[in-house]
Design an enzyme around this catalytic site. Structure first.
Site, PDB file in Angstrom:
ATOM      1  N   ILE A   5     -15.935  -5.252 -20.994  1.00  0.00           N
ATOM      2  CA  ILE A   5     -16.783  -4.736 -19.910  1.00  0.00           C
ATOM      3  C   ILE A   5     -15.968  -4.197 -18.745  1.00  0.00           C
ATOM      4  O   ILE A   5     -16.479  -3.456 -17.930  1.00  0.00           O
ATOM      5  CB  ILE A   5     -17.840  -5.748 -19.418  1.00  0.00           C
ATOM      6  CG1 ILE A   5     -17.213  -7.049 -18.950  1.00  0.00           C
ATOM      7  CG2 ILE A   5     -18.891  -5.998 -20.468  1.00  0.00           C
ATOM      8  CD1 ILE A   5     -18.222  -7.953 -18.249  1.00  0.00           C
ATOM      9  N   ALA A   9      -6.767  -4.242 -13.131  1.00  0.00           N
ATOM     10  CA  ALA A   9      -5.369  -3.876 -12.980  1.00  0.00           C
ATOM     11  C   ALA A   9      -4.489  -4.823 -13.797  1.00  0.00           C
ATOM     12  O   ALA A   9      -3.442  -4.439 -14.296  1.00  0.00           O
ATOM     13  CB  ALA A   9      -4.971  -3.913 -11.519  1.00  0.00           C
ATOM     14  N   GLU A  10      -4.934  -6.068 -13.930  1.00  0.00           N
ATOM     15  CA  GLU A  10      -4.082  -7.017 -14.621  1.00  0.00           C
ATOM     16  C   GLU A  10      -4.748  -7.724 -15.795  1.00  0.00           C
ATOM     17  O   GLU A  10      -4.132  -8.559 -16.429  1.00  0.00           O
ATOM     18  CB  GLU A  10      -3.547  -8.057 -13.630  1.00  0.00           C
ATOM     19  CG  GLU A  10      -4.624  -8.888 -12.946  1.00  0.00           C
ATOM     20  CD  GLU A  10      -3.990 -10.105 -12.247  1.00  0.00           C
ATOM     21  OE1 GLU A  10      -4.663 -11.124 -12.127  1.00  0.00           O
ATOM     22  OE2 GLU A  10      -2.820  -9.995 -11.861  1.00  0.00           O
ATOM     23  N   ILE A  13     -11.571  -7.818 -19.322  1.00  0.00           N
ATOM     24  CA  ILE A  13     -12.746  -8.677 -19.198  1.00  0.00           C
ATOM     25  C   ILE A  13     -13.634  -8.429 -20.410  1.00  0.00           C
ATOM     26  O   ILE A  13     -14.122  -7.314 -20.601  1.00  0.00           O
ATOM     27  CB  ILE A  13     -13.534  -8.361 -17.897  1.00  0.00           C
ATOM     28  CG1 ILE A  13     -12.620  -8.329 -16.670  1.00  0.00           C
ATOM     29  CG2 ILE A  13     -14.685  -9.328 -17.705  1.00  0.00           C
ATOM     30  CD1 ILE A  13     -12.016  -9.648 -16.289  1.00  0.00           C
ATOM     31  N   ASP A 122      -7.911 -11.001  -2.558  1.00  0.00           N
ATOM     32  CA  ASP A 122      -8.182  -9.611  -2.987  1.00  0.00           C
ATOM     33  C   ASP A 122      -9.650  -9.278  -2.704  1.00  0.00           C
ATOM     34  O   ASP A 122     -10.425  -8.981  -3.615  1.00  0.00           O
ATOM     35  CB  ASP A 122      -7.862  -9.466  -4.484  1.00  0.00           C
ATOM     36  CG  ASP A 122      -7.879  -8.013  -4.946  1.00  0.00           C
ATOM     37  OD1 ASP A 122      -7.872  -7.097  -4.097  1.00  0.00           O
ATOM     38  OD2 ASP A 122      -7.915  -7.777  -6.171  1.00  0.00           O
TER      39      ASP A 122
HETATM   40  N1  LIG Z   1     -17.701 -13.444 -14.766  1.00  0.00           N
HETATM   41  C1  LIG Z   1     -17.953 -12.144 -14.740  1.00  0.00           C
HETATM   42  N2  LIG Z   1     -19.183 -11.672 -15.040  1.00  0.00           N
HETATM   43  C2  LIG Z   1     -19.438 -10.351 -15.026  1.00  0.00           C
HETATM   44  N3  LIG Z   1     -18.531  -9.409 -14.710  1.00  0.00           N
HETATM   45  C3  LIG Z   1     -17.288  -9.816 -14.404  1.00  0.00           C
HETATM   46  C4  LIG Z   1     -16.927 -11.195 -14.393  1.00  0.00           C
HETATM   47  N4  LIG Z   1     -15.636 -11.300 -14.050  1.00  0.00           N
HETATM   48  C5  LIG Z   1     -15.204 -10.043 -13.834  1.00  0.00           C
HETATM   49  N5  LIG Z   1     -16.186  -9.132 -14.051  1.00  0.00           N
HETATM   50  C6  LIG Z   1     -16.097  -7.672 -13.916  1.00  0.00           C
HETATM   51  O1  LIG Z   1     -14.823  -7.232 -14.323  1.00  0.00           O
HETATM   52  C7  LIG Z   1     -14.122  -6.621 -13.232  1.00  0.00           C
HETATM   53  C8  LIG Z   1     -12.654  -6.996 -13.276  1.00  0.00           C
HETATM   54  O2  LIG Z   1     -12.541  -8.403 -13.143  1.00  0.00           O
HETATM   55  P1  LIG Z   1     -11.455  -9.054 -12.185  1.00  0.00           P
HETATM   56  O3  LIG Z   1     -11.548  -8.417 -10.857  1.00  0.00           O
HETATM   57  O4  LIG Z   1     -11.587 -10.512 -12.261  1.00  0.00           O
HETATM   58  O5  LIG Z   1     -10.134  -8.603 -12.950  1.00  0.00           O
HETATM   59  P2  LIG Z   1      -8.755  -8.045 -12.375  1.00  0.00           P
HETATM   60  O6  LIG Z   1      -7.931  -7.624 -13.531  1.00  0.00           O
HETATM   61  O7  LIG Z   1      -8.190  -9.052 -11.491  1.00  0.00           O
HETATM   62  O8  LIG Z   1      -9.229  -6.802 -11.627  1.00  0.00           O
HETATM   63  P3  LIG Z   1      -8.457  -5.929 -10.559  1.00  0.00           P
HETATM   64  O9  LIG Z   1      -7.017  -6.258 -10.687  1.00  0.00           O
HETATM   65  O10 LIG Z   1      -8.866  -4.541 -10.939  1.00  0.00           O
HETATM   66  O11 LIG Z   1      -9.066  -6.382  -9.272  1.00  0.00           O
HETATM   67  C9  LIG Z   1     -14.834  -7.130 -11.985  1.00  0.00           C
HETATM   68  O12 LIG Z   1     -14.722  -6.202 -10.948  1.00  0.00           O
HETATM   69  C10 LIG Z   1     -16.259  -7.263 -12.466  1.00  0.00           C
HETATM   70  O13 LIG Z   1     -16.917  -6.025 -12.410  1.00  0.00           O
HETATM   71 MG   LIG Z   2     -10.815  -7.314  -9.469  1.00  0.00          MG
END
Ligand SMILES: Nc1ncnc2c1ncn2[C@@H]1O[C@H](COP(=O)(O)OP(=O)(O)OP(=O)(O)O)[C@@H](O)[C@H]1O
Ligand SMILES: [Mg+2]
Length: 208
Positions: A5, A9-10, A13, A122
């Site tokens: 979904i 960046a890291e 999901i 963040d």
């Molecule tokens: N538990 C969840 N339920 C639904 N959607 C989620 C959930 N966790 C994350 N997402 C979706 O996935 C996206 C990316 O998740 P997250 O920000 O945790 O990852 P990230 O790799 O740290 O992202 P970034 O580095 O881009 O900020 C979130 O912006 C959200 O839209």
């Molecule tokens: Mg994020």
């Protein structure tokens, strides 16, 4: 059934089914440009930090997905799937009063964390999910910290300010104002220190 979904960046999901229910699996991938040991250490630290801070935040009154399993060898967290939209994606199409209300609630959530001496790390609008009942959820706690100082809270607020001006430039004033109002109304008098520090950090940035 497994469906990607989001690709952050890291991390990746994934929406996945376990025990006849839908969950999210957040999987931190390796970064090819880092030395292997550093990379693995970083993924491990962020995974365990995120797992812990998701529940610390919930204990402070902020809605976050519950964690069901964590695997530090696979760098994965199994958590609630929050059905909704990223605040970032819908901000533009919301009526002004609704937009302000969500911003104010975002400010309140950050305030609840700060009152508990926690920073999000963040705090962008892509890490805020709004569900079908208009409830706000915070995600992405891999950079979150406890025992936060005024400086760390100032940085958190500065990151909000910067995120709003880069992703919502046409709405930034209205959004920042409502977010800060939600923040100040929740914390009261003591919000002044962190807000003053936010301005200071912004000024520092201007001259460097
Ligand atoms: N538990 C969840 N339920 C639904 N959607 C989620 C959930 N966790 C994350 N997402 C979706 O996935 C996206 C990316 O998740 P997250 O920000 O945790 O990852 P990230 O790799 O740290 O992202 P970034 O580095 O881009 O900020 C979130 O912006 C959200 O839209
Ligand atoms: Mg994020």
């Amino acid at each position: 059934m497994e469906e990607i979904i989001a690709r952050g960046a890291e991390s990746i999901i994934l929406k996945t089914e376990r025990w006849n229910r839908i969950f999210v699996l957040k999987w931190r991938q390796s970064k090819p440009y880092l030395f292997r040991d550093i990379d693995s250490q970083l993924r491990k630290t962020r995974t365990s930090r995120e797992c812990k801070m998701l529940s610390v935040a919930r204990a402070l009154g902020v809605s976050t997905p519950a964690v069901y399993a964590v695997d530090l060898d696979d760098y994965t967290i199994l958590m609630d799937y929050i059905e909704g939209s990223q605040f970032k994606q819908i901000a533009n199409s919301l009526p002004k009063n609704q937009l302000k209300k969500f911003c104010s609630e975002f400010g309140t959530s950050i305030a609840l964390l700060h009152q508990g001496d926690v920073v999000h790390g963040d705090p962008t609008t892509s890490n805020v999910i709004i569900d079908s009942k208009s409830k706000l959820w915070l995600v992405d706690f891999g950079l979150s910290e406890m025992n936060a100082t005024v400086e760390m809270k100032g940085v958190d607020l500065h990151l909000i300010h910067r995120a709003l001006e880069t992703t919502h430039w046409d709405l930034q004033e209205c959004m920042l104002e409502a977010t800060i109002k939600g923040y100040s109304d929740t914390i009261g008098e003591e919000a002044k220190d962190a807000l003053a520090r936010m301005e200071e950090i912004r000024e520092r940035g201007r001259y460097h």
